[in-house]
Structure formats: C-alpha cells, structure tokens
Design an enzyme around this catalytic site. Structure first.
Site, PDB file in Angstrom:
ATOM      1  N   GLN A 130       3.039  -0.663  12.200  1.00  0.00           N
ATOM      2  CA  GLN A 130       3.223  -1.052  10.729  1.00  0.00           C
ATOM      3  C   GLN A 130       3.546   0.004   9.943  1.00  0.00           C
ATOM      4  O   GLN A 130       1.605   0.679   9.041  1.00  0.00           O
ATOM      5  CB  GLN A 130       3.529  -2.709   9.815  1.00  0.00           C
ATOM      6  CG  GLN A 130       4.192  -2.243   8.776  1.00  0.00           C
ATOM      7  CD  GLN A 130       3.722  -3.468   7.845  1.00  0.00           C
ATOM      8  OE1 GLN A 130       2.534  -3.930   8.253  1.00  0.00           O
ATOM      9  NE2 GLN A 130       4.509  -3.526   6.525  1.00  0.00           N
ATOM     10  N   SER A 133       2.211   2.050   4.578  1.00  0.00           N
ATOM     11  CA  SER A 133       1.214   2.279   3.177  1.00  0.00           C
ATOM     12  C   SER A 133       0.983   3.923   3.385  1.00  0.00           C
ATOM     13  O   SER A 133       0.883   4.319   3.969  1.00  0.00           O
ATOM     14  CB  SER A 133      -0.025   1.314   3.262  1.00  0.00           C
ATOM     15  OG  SER A 133       0.560   0.045   2.898  1.00  0.00           O
ATOM     16  N   GLU A 248       6.199 -10.717   7.348  1.00  0.00           N
ATOM     17  CA  GLU A 248       4.459  -9.927   7.127  1.00  0.00           C
ATOM     18  C   GLU A 248       4.168 -11.637   6.149  1.00  0.00           C
ATOM     19  O   GLU A 248       2.674 -12.283   6.524  1.00  0.00           O
ATOM     20  CB  GLU A 248       4.291  -9.368   6.845  1.00  0.00           C
ATOM     21  CG  GLU A 248       3.030  -8.713   6.312  1.00  0.00           C
ATOM     22  CD  GLU A 248       2.384  -7.157   6.107  1.00  0.00           C
ATOM     23  OE1 GLU A 248       3.569  -6.965   5.403  1.00  0.00           O
ATOM     24  OE2 GLU A 248       2.084  -6.569   6.493  1.00  0.00           O
TER      25      GLU A 248
HETATM   26  C1  FAD Z   1      -7.105  -5.258   6.129  1.00  0.00           C
HETATM   27  C2  FAD Z   1      -5.156  -4.716   5.242  1.00  0.00           C
HETATM   28  C3  FAD Z   1      -4.176  -4.488   6.978  1.00  0.00           C
HETATM   29  C4  FAD Z   1      -3.591  -3.279   6.142  1.00  0.00           C
HETATM   30  N1  FAD Z   1      -2.560  -3.245   7.125  1.00  0.00           N
HETATM   31  C5  FAD Z   1      -1.283  -2.479   6.900  1.00  0.00           C
HETATM   32  C6  FAD Z   1      -0.764  -2.142   7.920  1.00  0.00           C
HETATM   33  O1  FAD Z   1      -1.035  -1.711   9.148  1.00  0.00           O
HETATM   34  N2  FAD Z   1       0.211  -1.580   7.289  1.00  0.00           N
HETATM   35  C7  FAD Z   1       0.836  -0.994   6.533  1.00  0.00           C
HETATM   36  O2  FAD Z   1       1.841  -0.128   5.948  1.00  0.00           O
HETATM   37  N3  FAD Z   1      -0.324  -1.089   5.329  1.00  0.00           N
HETATM   38  C8  FAD Z   1      -1.099  -2.056   5.490  1.00  0.00           C
HETATM   39  N4  FAD Z   1      -2.269  -2.459   4.652  1.00  0.00           N
HETATM   40  C9  FAD Z   1      -2.305  -1.519   3.337  1.00  0.00           C
HETATM   41  C10 FAD Z   1      -1.782  -2.957   2.167  1.00  0.00           C
HETATM   42  O3  FAD Z   1      -0.048  -3.142   2.199  1.00  0.00           O
HETATM   43  C11 FAD Z   1      -1.675  -2.250   0.707  1.00  0.00           C
HETATM   44  O4  FAD Z   1      -3.078  -1.805   0.632  1.00  0.00           O
HETATM   45  C12 FAD Z   1      -1.021  -3.288  -0.350  1.00  0.00           C
HETATM   46  O5  FAD Z   1      -0.131  -3.017  -0.165  1.00  0.00           O
HETATM   47  C13 FAD Z   1      -1.493  -2.641  -1.030  1.00  0.00           C
HETATM   48  O6  FAD Z   1      -1.093  -1.208  -2.044  1.00  0.00           O
HETATM   49  P1  FAD Z   1      -2.716  -0.524  -2.178  1.00  0.00           P
HETATM   50  O7  FAD Z   1      -3.993  -0.698  -1.312  1.00  0.00           O
HETATM   51  O8  FAD Z   1      -1.855   1.169  -2.177  1.00  0.00           O
HETATM   52  O9  FAD Z   1      -2.476  -0.699  -3.735  1.00  0.00           O
HETATM   53  P2  FAD Z   1      -2.237  -0.318  -4.733  1.00  0.00           P
HETATM   54  O10 FAD Z   1      -0.700  -0.558  -5.016  1.00  0.00           O
HETATM   55  O11 FAD Z   1      -2.553   0.795  -5.998  1.00  0.00           O
HETATM   56  O12 FAD Z   1      -2.988  -1.888  -6.309  1.00  0.00           O
HETATM   57  C14 FAD Z   1      -3.620  -1.617  -6.739  1.00  0.00           C
HETATM   58  C15 FAD Z   1      -4.181  -2.705  -7.492  1.00  0.00           C
HETATM   59  O13 FAD Z   1      -3.253  -2.562  -8.591  1.00  0.00           O
HETATM   60  C16 FAD Z   1      -2.764  -3.773  -8.598  1.00  0.00           C
HETATM   61  N5  FAD Z   1      -0.928  -3.636  -9.559  1.00  0.00           N
HETATM   62  C17 FAD Z   1      -0.170  -2.560  -8.365  1.00  0.00           C
HETATM   63  N6  FAD Z   1       0.982  -3.312  -9.239  1.00  0.00           N
HETATM   64  C18 FAD Z   1       0.414  -3.871  -9.611  1.00  0.00           C
HETATM   65  C19 FAD Z   1       1.673  -4.443 -10.779  1.00  0.00           C
HETATM   66  N7  FAD Z   1       3.528  -3.631 -10.171  1.00  0.00           N
HETATM   67  N8  FAD Z   1       1.391  -5.455 -11.079  1.00  0.00           N
HETATM   68  C20 FAD Z   1       0.143  -6.230 -11.330  1.00  0.00           C
HETATM   69  N9  FAD Z   1      -0.782  -5.923 -10.747  1.00  0.00           N
HETATM   70  C21 FAD Z   1      -0.476  -4.044  -9.470  1.00  0.00           C
HETATM   71  C22 FAD Z   1      -2.851  -4.536  -7.420  1.00  0.00           C
HETATM   72  O14 FAD Z   1      -2.355  -5.665  -7.388  1.00  0.00           O
HETATM   73  C23 FAD Z   1      -4.071  -3.848  -6.709  1.00  0.00           C
HETATM   74  O15 FAD Z   1      -5.045  -5.176  -7.274  1.00  0.00           O
HETATM   75  C24 FAD Z   1      -3.187  -3.278   4.769  1.00  0.00           C
HETATM   76  C25 FAD Z   1      -3.887  -3.688   3.787  1.00  0.00           C
HETATM   77  C26 FAD Z   1      -5.373  -4.261   4.764  1.00  0.00           C
HETATM   78  C27 FAD Z   1      -6.246  -4.175   3.245  1.00  0.00           C
END
Ligand code: FAD
Length: 411
Positions: A130, A133, A248
């Site tokens: 997928q 991100s 998901e």
């Molecule tokens: C083990 C693992 C597997 C994954 N596998 C996939 C995959 O297969 N494909 C894929 O596409 N992605 C994958 N991901 C990515 C995952 O979808 C993202 O990490 C997730 O959506 C969070 O985005 P970010 O890491 O950019 O954090 P950010 O969005 O930058 O968030 C950082 C912090 O800010 C907080 N935050 C952000 N927005 C808000 C809001 N509006 N209100 C309150 N708090 C907020 C969050 O809760 C978090 O604590 C994976 C992640 C992990 C950890």
C-alpha cells in the site's frame, strides 16, 4: 452476541482444523517462543504457506466466489484466524493485499483488473503493498505530493513514498498520486495499481527499533503506468483511498483479533514470574497484569460485537476506528505488563537470544499505534464522524493544492 460456536460454526471449525492437520507438512510453523516471521528471510516459505492455504479454501473466505473467495462470513474468517494461531501458523505474507488492496480492487477496479489480479493475490503468486504515506503526508494523507501526469494512454509518476510495509517483496502496489494540483487537495488525487518491478521503482529498507525491517521507502522516477491500471476515475482517488483505510482499521484489530501477544500468554507469564518478584515489584506487576487483562478482554469482546454488526451490513464505517484504538491500547498494556514481570531481566532478554518476546513486542506496538491512523487521528474521526462534534478548523480544504505547497517530485 453468543461467544460459543453455533453448530454450523463448530462444524466449520472442525473442518478448518482438519485441513490444517492434513496440510501440516506443507505449512510454515512458528518455533516455540517465536512470535513472527521475517518476510525478508522466509519469503518463499511464506508464499508457499499462503498458496497451500488458498488452495484449501482458507484465504479470502469473505471474498466473492467469482474472485477466488468462498463467499463466506466474517465469523468464518475469524475462526480461520483463531485456528491458524492455535496451529502456530504465522500471519500470511499477503495480509495487506488480502485485507486492503484486494477489497479496494473489488470495489473500484475494472472487471479486467479483478480478473487479472485477485485470484493471484489470494494464492500469493503476487504480493501487494500500500503506497500512500510520504515524508510530508501521513495523517494528512491528502497533502501527498507524488505526481502522476497523463501522457497519451499512460501516466508518468514521480515522487517518494515511505513506511511501505512489504514493498521489498511486493509485485504490485496500490498507489495514491496527485493528478490535479489546481483542485483542492482531496479532489485532485487518483489511485493506480503499480507494477513494483517496473523501471524507475526503487525500494530501500528502513530498520525499526525492534531490529526488524518490515517497511521501506520507495522512489518513483518517471515510472510509466498504463491508464488501464487506474482504480476509479481521475480525481476520485480520495474516495478509493477511504475504502482502503476503512478496511485497514478493521484488519488491524477491529474484528476481535489480538494484536501482539495474546492475553493468555500474559496470564501464563504472570503465573511463572510473579512468585519470583520482590514484594514491592509484585504489587505493581499484579496491578499492571490486571489492567492489561481487563483492557484486552474488553477489546476482544467489543471486536466480536463489531464483527456481528459487520456481518449484518458488510461495510466498515468510522466506528472501525474505535476497534483499532482499543485493540492497540490493550496490546500496549499487555506488552508493558509482560516486560514489568521480567523485571531487570527484560534488559538482557531484549539483547540476548533468550525469551525476548515481551521486550520485542513492546518495541513493536508503538508502530501499530501509528500505522493505519494514529491514536490521535482516530480520536478525531470518532469525535467528528461518530459523536458529531464540531470538526477541527481546516483552512486548506477548499483552496487549490498548488496555492498552499509546491506540488510534485522527490523532496
Ligand atoms: C509499522 C508501520 C507500518 C506502516 N505501513 C504503511 C504502509 O504499508 N503503507 C503506507 O502508506 N503507510 C504505512 N505506514 C505509515 C503510516 O500510515 C503513517 O506513519 C501514519 O499515517 C502517520 O503519519 P506520519 O508518520 O507522517 O505522522 P504525522 O502525521 O506527522 O503525525 C505526527 C504526530 O502528530 C499527530 N497528529 C497529526 N495530525 C494530527 C491531528 N490532526 N490532530 C491531533 N494529532 C495529530 C499524530 O497523531 C502523531 O502523533 C506505516 C507506519 C507504521 C508505523
């Protein structure tokens, strides 16, 4: 709901058990104390295991028969998951394909795409990932910058994805791109199926704090995708992505499955370890175990209740977010209590070849609390879409994406 098997369910469970015994020699099994397998090291065995299970009719049971499924129920799917865990067969290599990509292709793909992809996906002839991100868009997924520009019958893709689970073994991925930066951010997106072996696709592993490297960064440099690989209409990518995201959240703990180590393992561990702890530590450990057991059982039974609702109306709604939240929180409490029971030994266990299940799981759970929607984002969804609370202020919902941030390309 009634937690005991109905006569039909008991018969189904017996059949599943029987099939797992018949095929035992062909299936990968976890060694004692082993809790998971690494697709990097055991890819061929994992693919074979899924193929054997698919041929026995135990993969994608809820999928329609015309696409290789069994037209079965979610309860049957839960029974299979329980019996696989009981037989110590590890999770399927194509879990993202089965839980998220396949349902998205079924809902939004052309008949030709369904015919070409779905049966192969169930047999793990093709593994899927997928690709949503990006470095600057996770929670705010609709801010993504990977571009797809139309060129005749093809689209040319440039950009970067990150945290892509299984990209290193995947043959196909569902890829969310920006195709119209002049429209508001949610409106200018389009989804494709991408061939992970196409020229211009580069996959680089990322190592997690638990030591494993389950996910990757993926770069797209002038990757060409035929228009026939589009999923849904141009500009409809957000609607397609929501199908994936809701599936998901059900796949990650929304349907009563435990995340991480089962609570029964914690109870057995507590029986072993509690007598060895000093009195002051024992009190705290008992409290931690009690809290974890309550949370885990509540999450499990709430998940079963959700399963019943899902069985009746089929489509996961925003309430699936509550299941993922509860299951993740329970998993965190269970692994924390497990580590607390180890006391100082946890430090050695984490770095030695000994029984490192508890510290390893503790290091892995925070990732699950982020993947598929972070805890905070799921709480926002529950507040806004289930409880009807006023939404967060969003200034960028109506303006053209290009007005806010530069579009396209690798950062
Ligand atoms: C083990 C693992 C597997 C994954 N596998 C996939 C995959 O297969 N494909 C894929 O596409 N992605 C994958 N991901 C990515 C995952 O979808 C993202 O990490 C997730 O959506 C969070 O985005 P970010 O890491 O950019 O954090 P950010 O969005 O930058 O968030 C950082 C912090 O800010 C907080 N935050 C952000 N927005 C808000 C809001 N509006 N209100 C309150 N708090 C907020 C969050 O809760 C978090 O604590 C994976 C992640 C992990 C950890």
């Amino acid at each position: 709901m009634d937690f005991d098997d109905s006569p039909d369910e008991a018969a189904y469970r017996a059949r599943v058990r029987d099939l797992l015994e018949q095929h035992a020699d062909e299936l990968l099994h976890l060694a004692p104390g082993q809790e998971g397998v690494d697709a990097r090291r055991q890819e061929p065995e994992m693919r074979r295991t899924q193929r054997v299970l698919a041929e026995a009719g135990l993969v994608g049971v809820t999928w329609p028969r015309e696409y290789g499924g069994q037209g079965g129920t979610l309860v049957q799917q839960a029974i299979i998951a329980q019996e696989l865990a009981r037989a110590r067969v590890p999770g399927l290599i194509n879990h993202i394909g089965i839980g998220m990509c396949g349902p998205t292709v079924i809902a939004h793909g052309s008949q030709d795409q369904r015919d070409r992809y779905l049966a192969r996906l169930l047999r793990a002839d093709d593994v899927w990932c997928q690709l949503f991100s990006e470095p600057a868009s996770g929670s705010d997924l609709a801010a993504l910058r990977t571009t797809a520009v139309r060129d005749g019958d093809e689209w040319v893709v440039n950009g970067q994805k990150v945290w892509t689970t299984l990209a290193h073994v995947a043959d196909h991925g569902i890829l969310l791109t920006r195709t119209d930066p002049e429209r508001p951010k949610h409106a200018g997106l389009t989804m494709f199926v991408v061939d992970m072996h196409a020229p211009g696709v580069t996959v680089r592993p990322l190592r997690q704090m638990g030591g494993q490297a389950d996910f990757n960064e993926v770069f797209f440099d002038d990757v060409r995708i035929p228009d026939s690989e589009r999923l849904g209409e141009p500009g409809e990518g957000w609607r397609v992505a929501l199908t994936t995201l809701m599936n998901e959240r059900v796949a990650i703990g929304g349907a009563g499955g435990d995340i991480g180590l089962p609570v029964e393992a914690l109870v057995a561990h507590a029986r072993d370890r509690l007598p060895e702890l000093a009195a002051d530590r024992q009190v705290l450990a008992r409290q931690a175990v009690g809290r974890a057991v309550v949370a885990a059982l509540a999450a499990r039974y709430t998940g079963y209740r959700r399963l019943t609702v899902l069985s009746q109306n089929g489509i996961p709604g925003p309430e699936a977010s509550a299941g993922k939240l509860a299951a993740t929180e329970a998993a965190r409490l269970v692994s924390d209590a497990g580590v607390r029971l180890l006391g100082d030994e946890a430090v050695y266990a984490a770095t030695s070849d000994g029984d490192d299940r508890w510290p390893r799981t503790q290091a892995w759970i925070p990732g699950i609390a982020i993947a598929g929607g972070t805890d905070q984002v799921l709480r926002n969804i529950l507040g806004e879409r289930v409880l009807g609370l006023p939404p967060e202020p969003r200034s960028d919902k109506t303006a053209a994406f290009s007005a806010g941030r530069p579009a396209g390309g690798r950062r």
